[in-house]
Scaffold this motif. Structure first.
Motif, PDB file in Angstrom:
ATOM      1  N   GLY A  15     -10.805 -30.116 -54.744  1.00 51.95           N
ATOM      2  CA  GLY A  15     -11.653 -29.825 -53.584  1.00 51.95           C
ATOM      3  C   GLY A  15     -11.587 -28.369 -53.179  1.00 51.95           C
ATOM      4  N   THR A  16     -10.395 -27.810 -53.195  1.00 47.40           N
ATOM      5  CA  THR A  16     -10.239 -26.397 -52.860  1.00 47.40           C
ATOM      6  C   THR A  16     -10.970 -25.514 -53.859  1.00 47.40           C
ATOM      7  N   THR A  17     -10.825 -25.817 -55.143  1.00 49.63           N
ATOM      8  CA  THR A  17     -11.509 -25.032 -56.178  1.00 49.63           C
ATOM      9  C   THR A  17     -13.021 -25.135 -56.027  1.00 49.63           C
ATOM     10  N   LEU A  18     -13.517 -26.334 -55.779  1.00 45.58           N
ATOM     11  CA  LEU A  18     -14.959 -26.529 -55.612  1.00 45.58           C
ATOM     12  C   LEU A  18     -15.483 -25.758 -54.407  1.00 45.58           C
ATOM     13  N   MET A  19     -14.757 -25.790 -53.298  1.00 48.87           N
ATOM     14  CA  MET A  19     -15.205 -25.060 -52.107  1.00 48.87           C
ATOM     15  C   MET A  19     -15.191 -23.553 -52.339  1.00 48.87           C
ATOM     16  N   MET A  20     -14.186 -23.056 -53.058  1.00 47.68           N
ATOM     17  CA  MET A  20     -14.134 -21.621 -53.342  1.00 47.68           C
ATOM     18  C   MET A  20     -15.310 -21.210 -54.225  1.00 47.68           C
ATOM     19  N   LEU A  21     -15.651 -22.038 -55.193  1.00 50.15           N
ATOM     20  CA  LEU A  21     -16.780 -21.719 -56.060  1.00 50.15           C
ATOM     21  C   LEU A  21     -18.109 -21.766 -55.316  1.00 50.15           C
ATOM     22  N   LEU A  22     -18.258 -22.739 -54.430  1.00 53.07           N
ATOM     23  CA  LEU A  22     -19.513 -22.868 -53.698  1.00 53.07           C
ATOM     24  C   LEU A  22     -19.700 -21.781 -52.654  1.00 53.07           C
ATOM     25  N   MET A  23     -18.612 -21.289 -52.087  1.00 56.90           N
ATOM     26  CA  MET A  23     -18.705 -20.306 -51.017  1.00 56.90           C
ATOM     27  C   MET A  23     -18.723 -18.864 -51.531  1.00 56.90           C
ATOM     28  N   SER A  24     -18.388 -18.655 -52.793  1.00 58.11           N
ATOM     29  CA  SER A  24     -18.363 -17.284 -53.306  1.00 58.11           C
ATOM     30  C   SER A  24     -19.783 -16.822 -53.620  1.00 58.11           C
ATOM     31  N   SER A  25     -20.000 -15.535 -53.451  1.00 54.37           N
ATOM     32  CA  SER A  25     -21.320 -14.993 -53.736  1.00 54.37           C
ATOM     33  C   SER A  25     -21.395 -14.617 -55.214  1.00 54.37           C
ATOM     34  N   PRO A  26     -22.584 -14.600 -55.786  1.00 50.39           N
ATOM     35  CA  PRO A  26     -22.705 -14.242 -57.198  1.00 50.39           C
ATOM     36  C   PRO A  26     -22.392 -12.767 -57.412  1.00 50.39           C
ATOM     37  N   ALA A  27     -22.034 -12.431 -58.626  1.00 51.63           N
ATOM     38  CA  ALA A  27     -21.649 -11.059 -58.931  1.00 51.63           C
ATOM     39  C   ALA A  27     -22.847 -10.111 -58.931  1.00 51.63           C
ATOM     40  N   LEU A  28     -24.030 -10.629 -59.120  1.00 55.30           N
ATOM     41  CA  LEU A  28     -25.238  -9.811 -59.158  1.00 55.30           C
ATOM     42  C   LEU A  28     -25.126  -8.699 -60.199  1.00 55.30           C
ATOM     43  N   ALA A  29     -24.710  -9.072 -61.393  1.00 51.21           N
ATOM     44  CA  ALA A  29     -24.491  -8.090 -62.449  1.00 51.21           C
ATOM     45  C   ALA A  29     -25.799  -7.487 -62.947  1.00 51.21           C
ATOM     46  N   LEU A  30     -26.915  -8.130 -62.702  1.00 55.40           N
ATOM     47  CA  LEU A  30     -28.185  -7.598 -63.170  1.00 55.40           C
ATOM     48  C   LEU A  30     -28.755  -6.529 -62.244  1.00 55.40           C
ATOM     49  N   THR A  31     -28.230  -6.442 -61.028  1.00 53.04           N
ATOM     50  CA  THR A  31     -28.708  -5.448 -60.078  1.00 53.04           C
ATOM     51  C   THR A  31     -28.031  -4.110 -60.357  1.00 53.04           C
TER      52      THR A  31
END
Length: 76
Positions: A15-31
């Motif tokens: 649950g902790t791992t899932l919440m961390m993944l859902l709440m993190s913002s994308p890296a936006l490597a294409l920008t």
């Protein structure tokens, strides 16, 4: 640890791992950023040389130096 505690610990970790993944913002490597100036990409051989061959050679050199300079062996 019994089965109930193991299941609870696994559920909390998942649950902790899932919440961390859902709440993190994308890296936006294409920008692209201002002042971003990427160089040319590496070929396959350059990549293998840099990330496979170079660390193995470095490991062998360090190992060889340690073996040659080892003073703990008794001289015959």
């Amino acid at each position: 640890m019994d089965k109930k505690n193991a299941m609870r610990a696994g559920a909390v970790a998942a649950g902790t791992t899932l919440m961390m993944l859902l709440m993190s913002s994308p890296a936006l490597a294409l920008t692209r950023d201002d002042g971003d100036d990427p160089g040319p990409g590496l070929s396959a051989m350059e990549t293998i040389g840099l990330y496979v061959v170079a660390p193995i050679v470095l490991f062998l050199v360090i190992t060889g130096l340690v073996m040659v300079l080892d003073k703990s062996r008794k001289q015959a």
